[in-house]
Design a protein around this motif. Structure first.
Motif, mmCIF file in Angstrom:
data_model
loop_
_atom_site.group_PDB
_atom_site.id
_atom_site.type_symbol
_atom_site.label_atom_id
_atom_site.label_comp_id
_atom_site.label_asym_id
_atom_site.label_seq_id
_atom_site.Cartn_x
_atom_site.Cartn_y
_atom_site.Cartn_z
ATOM 1 N N ALA A 1 -11.488 8.464 0.058
ATOM 2 C CA ALA A 1 -10.135 8.645 0.574
ATOM 3 C C ALA A 1 -10.063 9.929 1.404
ATOM 4 N N ALA A 2 -9.135 9.933 2.349
ATOM 5 C CA ALA A 2 -8.946 11.126 3.176
ATOM 6 C C ALA A 2 -8.290 12.239 2.372
ATOM 7 N N ARG A 3 -7.296 11.875 1.566
ATOM 8 C CA ARG A 3 -6.577 12.873 0.762
ATOM 9 C C ARG A 3 -6.368 12.331 -0.648
ATOM 10 N N GLY A 4 -6.315 13.237 -1.583
ATOM 11 C CA GLY A 4 -5.993 12.882 -2.949
ATOM 12 C C GLY A 4 -5.362 14.075 -3.631
ATOM 13 N N ASP A 5 -4.631 13.822 -4.708
ATOM 14 C CA ASP A 5 -4.088 14.949 -5.466
ATOM 15 C C ASP A 5 -4.694 14.972 -6.861
ATOM 16 N N THR A 6 -4.370 15.979 -7.617
ATOM 17 C CA THR A 6 -4.992 16.184 -8.925
ATOM 18 C C THR A 6 -4.550 15.165 -9.964
ATOM 19 N N GLU A 7 -3.570 14.318 -9.616
ATOM 20 C CA GLU A 7 -3.187 13.211 -10.487
ATOM 21 C C GLU A 7 -3.885 11.915 -10.090
ATOM 22 N N GLY A 8 -4.732 11.965 -9.037
ATOM 23 C CA GLY A 8 -5.498 10.788 -8.645
ATOM 24 C C GLY A 8 -4.860 9.920 -7.580
ATOM 25 N N ASN A 9 -3.681 10.287 -7.089
ATOM 26 C CA ASN A 9 -3.053 9.518 -6.018
ATOM 27 C C ASN A 9 -3.872 9.665 -4.740
ATOM 28 N N ASP B 1 5.848 8.200 -0.426
ATOM 29 C CA ASP B 1 5.898 7.047 0.471
ATOM 30 C C ASP B 1 4.599 6.859 1.241
ATOM 31 N N CYS B 2 3.733 7.868 1.234
ATOM 32 C CA CYS B 2 2.469 7.794 1.978
ATOM 33 C C CYS B 2 1.273 7.485 1.081
ATOM 34 N N VAL B 3 1.498 7.391 -0.232
ATOM 35 C CA VAL B 3 0.404 7.120 -1.166
ATOM 36 C C VAL B 3 0.012 5.652 -1.077
ATOM 37 N N HIS B 4 -1.276 5.402 -0.830
ATOM 38 C CA HIS B 4 -1.772 4.020 -0.741
ATOM 39 C C HIS B 4 -2.236 3.474 -2.088
ATOM 40 N N LEU B 5 -2.758 4.352 -2.938
ATOM 41 C CA LEU B 5 -3.230 3.918 -4.256
ATOM 42 C C LEU B 5 -2.728 4.898 -5.316
ATOM 43 N N PRO B 6 -1.897 4.438 -6.249
ATOM 44 C CA PRO B 6 -1.378 5.333 -7.290
ATOM 45 C C PRO B 6 -2.478 5.828 -8.217
ATOM 46 N N GLY B 7 -2.297 7.022 -8.719
ATOM 47 C CA GLY B 7 -3.296 7.661 -9.570
ATOM 48 C C GLY B 7 -3.578 6.929 -10.866
ATOM 49 N N ILE B 8 -2.696 6.015 -11.274
ATOM 50 C CA ILE B 8 -2.920 5.261 -12.502
ATOM 51 C C ILE B 8 -4.219 4.470 -12.442
ATOM 52 N N PHE B 9 -4.677 4.141 -11.211
ATOM 53 C CA PHE B 9 -5.906 3.363 -11.057
ATOM 54 C C PHE B 9 -7.155 4.243 -10.970
ATOM 55 N N VAL B 10 -6.987 5.543 -10.812
ATOM 56 C CA VAL B 10 -8.124 6.433 -10.527
ATOM 57 C C VAL B 10 -8.452 7.273 -11.762
ATOM 58 N N HIS B 11 -9.678 7.139 -12.235
ATOM 59 C CA HIS B 11 -10.079 7.815 -13.457
ATOM 60 C C HIS B 11 -10.764 9.157 -13.208
ATOM 61 N N ARG B 12 -11.507 9.243 -12.096
ATOM 62 C CA ARG B 12 -12.198 10.488 -11.754
ATOM 63 C C ARG B 12 -12.070 10.742 -10.263
ATOM 64 N N ILE B 13 -12.002 12.009 -9.900
ATOM 65 C CA ILE B 13 -11.888 12.371 -8.494
ATOM 66 C C ILE B 13 -12.742 13.605 -8.234
#
Length: 258
Positions: A178-186, A223-235
């Motif tokens: 991903a181009a960008r992500g946050d510490t919650e996995g979004n 509104d710009c998040v393509h994949l919510p952090g609930i699906f991401v376990h590690r980043i």
């Protein structure tokens, strides 16, 4: 909560021999290159891979082919990867080729908890009738062929059309970029990296994401998040990607003028 990993090697440390991987990207665009390199360095073998393609020679998933770490590939096409073609035709690799849209939907459905679906794509071809060579013997004869699939017709709204049953895809792990992500996995994907990354991410029981930019939670516009952090376990923050061109073509000056 999403785990923040210091390195790609740490993020993929529990990918062991025999694991299945759903991998995002299209060609060399938006591929999780550093996660793939870490898997290659980790030495896991007998891997089963679900991806649009298998990179090119020496790049992307081609790294895992070169080191003979992949047992089976489910993909849409071989592309320009000569080692992929060689291993398949020599009987060293099992390959299931699937229409591109069907592959994308098989991943999306798997991530949505849908076990199977009907589609018109491939009806009346070896996709539905069976007989596609999945694996060859060394002498070029077919060792394993695809089985026939269920084909059905439905009610009046769909009269006159046949549909083939396709089982969905789930994997032990998904690897995405991903181009960008946050510490919650979004995650936010850029342009063509939207191809297969979101669907591959949800298809894995454990999703591992590499991001070019990592920001604190709350900094991304929801509104710009393509994949919510609930699906991401590690980043893992890998920094700007060294983007490769799969096939470079140029025009002569004369052609450009015309």
């Amino acid at each position: 909560m999403t785990e923040i990993c210091a390195t790609a090697a740490e993020a993929v440390a529990d990918i062991t021999t025999g694991a299945s991987l759903a991998v995002g990207g299209f060609g060399l665009t938006g591929i999780p290159d550093q996660l793939i390199a870490a898997v290659a360095a980790g030495g896991a073998t007998d891997l089963e891979v679900f991806s649009n393609n298998c990179g090119i020679d020496g790049l992307g998933l081609g790294m895992l082919l070169d080191s003979r770490q992949i047992r089976r590939v489910t993909a849409s096409y071989v592309g320009g990867n000569t080692e992929f073609a060689r291993q398949y035709l020599a009987g060293e690799l099992e390959v299931e080729l699937i229409p591109q849209g069907t592959l994308a939907e098989k991943m999306r459905a798997g991530g949505a908890g849908i076990p199977a679906f009907f589609t018109p794509a491939g009806v009346g071809t070896p996709i539905s009738d069976g007989g596609l060579p999945w694996r060859y013997h060394g002498d070029g004869t077919v060792a394993v062929a695809s089985p026939p699939k269920e084909v059905r017709e439905f009610g009046a709204a769909w009269a006159g059309k046949r549909y083939v049953l396709e089982e969905s895809i789930t994997a032990d792990f998904s690897l995405v970029h991903a181009a960008r992500g946050d510490t919650e996995g979004n995650l936010v994907f850029s342009k063509a990296a939207m191809n297969f990354n979101p669907s591959a991410a949800t298809a894995g029981r454990i999703c591992i994401a590499q991001v070019e930019e990592l920001v604190p939670a709350g900094e991304l516009d929801p509104d710009c998040v393509h994949l919510p952090g609930i699906f991401v376990h590690r980043i893992v923050h890998t920094g700007p990607q060294d983007k490769k061109i799969e096939r470079r073509t140029v025009r002569s000056a004369e052609e450009t003028i015309r």
